[in-house]
Write a protein that holds these residues in place. Structure first.
Motif, mmCIF file in Angstrom:
data_model
loop_
_atom_site.group_PDB
_atom_site.id
_atom_site.type_symbol
_atom_site.label_atom_id
_atom_site.label_comp_id
_atom_site.label_asym_id
_atom_site.label_seq_id
_atom_site.Cartn_x
_atom_site.Cartn_y
_atom_site.Cartn_z
ATOM 1 N N PRO A 150 -32.716 9.341 -50.977
ATOM 2 C CA PRO A 150 -32.553 8.739 -52.305
ATOM 3 C C PRO A 150 -33.232 9.541 -53.412
ATOM 4 O O PRO A 150 -32.719 9.649 -54.526
ATOM 5 N N PHE A 151 -34.380 10.143 -53.076
ATOM 6 C CA PHE A 151 -35.162 10.858 -54.075
ATOM 7 C C PHE A 151 -34.585 12.240 -54.368
ATOM 8 O O PHE A 151 -34.613 12.700 -55.511
ATOM 9 N N ALA A 174 -27.367 4.505 -50.304
ATOM 10 C CA ALA A 174 -26.469 3.783 -49.399
ATOM 11 C C ALA A 174 -26.064 4.688 -48.237
ATOM 12 O O ALA A 174 -25.054 5.394 -48.310
ATOM 13 N N PRO A 175 -26.846 4.710 -47.141
ATOM 14 C CA PRO A 175 -26.522 5.566 -46.007
ATOM 15 C C PRO A 175 -25.238 5.130 -45.308
ATOM 16 O O PRO A 175 -24.886 3.949 -45.298
ATOM 17 N N VAL A 206 -29.597 -0.334 -37.534
ATOM 18 C CA VAL A 206 -30.921 -0.377 -38.170
ATOM 19 C C VAL A 206 -30.810 -0.076 -39.657
ATOM 20 O O VAL A 206 -31.466 -0.719 -40.489
ATOM 21 N N ASN A 207 -29.970 0.888 -40.026
ATOM 22 C CA ASN A 207 -29.768 1.183 -41.445
ATOM 23 C C ASN A 207 -29.227 -0.028 -42.196
ATOM 24 O O ASN A 207 -29.620 -0.302 -43.328
ATOM 25 N N ASP A 208 -28.324 -0.779 -41.555
ATOM 26 C CA ASP A 208 -27.778 -1.971 -42.200
ATOM 27 C C ASP A 208 -28.847 -3.038 -42.387
ATOM 28 O O ASP A 208 -28.853 -3.752 -43.391
ATOM 29 N N ASN A 240 -22.374 8.934 -47.050
ATOM 30 C CA ASN A 240 -22.782 7.766 -47.824
ATOM 31 C C ASN A 240 -21.942 6.535 -47.505
ATOM 32 O O ASN A 240 -20.787 6.644 -47.085
ATOM 33 N N PHE A 241 -22.528 5.382 -47.733
ATOM 34 C CA PHE A 241 -21.826 4.099 -47.652
ATOM 35 C C PHE A 241 -21.161 3.912 -49.018
ATOM 36 O O PHE A 241 -21.583 3.109 -49.832
ATOM 37 N N PHE A 242 -20.104 4.724 -49.265
ATOM 38 C CA PHE A 242 -19.566 4.777 -50.626
ATOM 39 C C PHE A 242 -18.897 3.468 -51.048
ATOM 40 O O PHE A 242 -18.788 3.179 -52.233
ATOM 41 N N GLU A 243 -18.457 2.667 -50.062
ATOM 42 C CA GLU A 243 -17.862 1.379 -50.427
ATOM 43 C C GLU A 243 -18.872 0.485 -51.145
ATOM 44 O O GLU A 243 -18.559 -0.156 -52.156
ATOM 45 N N LEU A 244 -20.099 0.468 -50.623
ATOM 46 C CA LEU A 244 -21.156 -0.323 -51.256
ATOM 47 C C LEU A 244 -21.520 0.270 -52.613
ATOM 48 O O LEU A 244 -21.706 -0.454 -53.598
#
Length: 342
Positions: A93-94, A130-131, A156-158, A296-300
């Motif tokens: 994220p950073f 958003a992984p 775990v990421n979720d 990325n979890f681009f949907e989110l």
């Protein structure tokens, strides 16, 4: 690619479908003009109803695959999971925020108005926090990753998303001087993560107990795969229909957005890959771990960008460009992982 493994037709040409949907959306937006406002005004608490339905249809099929009971098996090899969490939540994220700031606020100062730079940065941040949840199963399969361990990493990421997404997004947007409507941010996570996650887990448990795991995986899940992609493509058509005039007035913006996103993807992959090797994480775990960090979890990200900034915002445009560049870049990383297999 490893052995005779092939990516499914729809996923393999996802970049092509995305490009076609962008063209279709821009054309529709240009032809329809102000009449598109009817769809954009269908909102409840700043959430666009048509887009919300489509995004929910994208995310729910992914959540069907999550099996939190598998998390208990991680104690057999915790190092890979710890490394995945470290990369995804303490590094990625950073670095995304940093690259976005460098490009949108500094290097692109001559092309992007200062008041809009913050929103472009915000869109990139939403991608970075958003992984990946769904496509990583494809990347893991293509690189001979351990499927059970990949499931643990994603699960775990979720779980972490539920508690870390809102404060991390709030913090990173805060340092970019973007006002954060926390009520909308929390509502977005509830609507687009919590509800489909609970629905997916309950569906998973109910159907597996009734019909068995083999039927669930071989007969039920495949029926939902096209639904997720189709919903994504319809969402892109709508988004670009609303963004059409902005893009036609400044077609260079797509390229400018893509550059920092691509740099971030390769940077995180190489960091996760070489770090994993230094930690002696076996290939079947290191490869998917690197893929999760890079994608990325681009949907989110798309859903939250729309909820926070609006359908026609620069932030929403950045998240959509993220979809456009992700598949070809990730396929190149799949090729590298298979070439460097150890």
């Amino acid at each position: 690619m490893s052995g005779d493994k092939k990516i499914a037709f729809f996923e393999k040409y996802l970049t092509l479908w995305v490009a076609l949907c962008i063209a279709a959306g821009v054309l529709i937006g240009n032809v329809a003009g102000d009449s598109m406002s009817f769809l954009s005004n269908l909102e409840v608490y700043n959430v666009n109803i048509p887009i919300a339905i489509l995004i929910w249809l994208m995310i729910y099929p992914m959540m069907l695959q999550i099996d939190f009971s598998s998390v208990k098996n991680v104690r057999k090899a915790p190092k890979g999971l710890i490394w995945t969490v470290f990369i995804n939540w303490l590094i990625k994220p950073f670095t995304m925020a940093f690259f976005a700031w460098v490009f949108f606020d500094k290097l692109y100062a001559a092309y992007i108005q200062p008041e809009l730079a913050g929103e472009y940065i915000a869109g990139a941040i939403l991608l970075g926090v958003a992984p990946c949840t769904a496509m990583v199963f494809v990347w893991s399969y293509l690189t001979d990753g351990d499927p059970n361990y990949t499931l643990v990493q994603v699960s775990v990421n979720d779980l972490i998303i539920l508690v870390a997404f809102v404060p991390l997004v709030g913090f990173l947007l805060g340092i970019t001087n973007v006002t954060v409507p926390y009520d909308t941010l929390v509502a977005s996570v509830v609507i687009f993560v919590v509800i489909p996650l609970v629905a997916g887990v309950l569906t998973n448990k109910g159907l597996v107990s009734k019909y068995g795991e083999e039927w669930f995986k071989s007969s039920f899940l495949p029926q939902f795969k096209p639904l997720s992609i189709i919903a994504l493509l319809l969402t892109l058509i709508l988004l670009f229909a609303f963004q059409g005039s902005n893009i036609l007035n400044n077609p260079l913006i797509i390229v400018l957005i893509a550059i920092p996103l691509i740099i971030q993807t390769y940077f995180i992959f190489f960091l996760a890959w070489y770090g994993g090797r230094k930690l002696n994480i076996k290939y079947a775990i290191c490869a998917p771990s690197s893929m999760i960090g890079a994608s990325n979890f681009f949907e989110l990200a798309v859903a939250v960008a729309i909820a926070l900034f609006g359908l026609e915002s620069p932030a929403a445009l950045v998240t959509v460009v993220g979809v456009l560049v992700e598949v070809p870049v990730m396929l190149s990383l799949v090729a590298l992982a298979n070439k460097w297999k150890y």
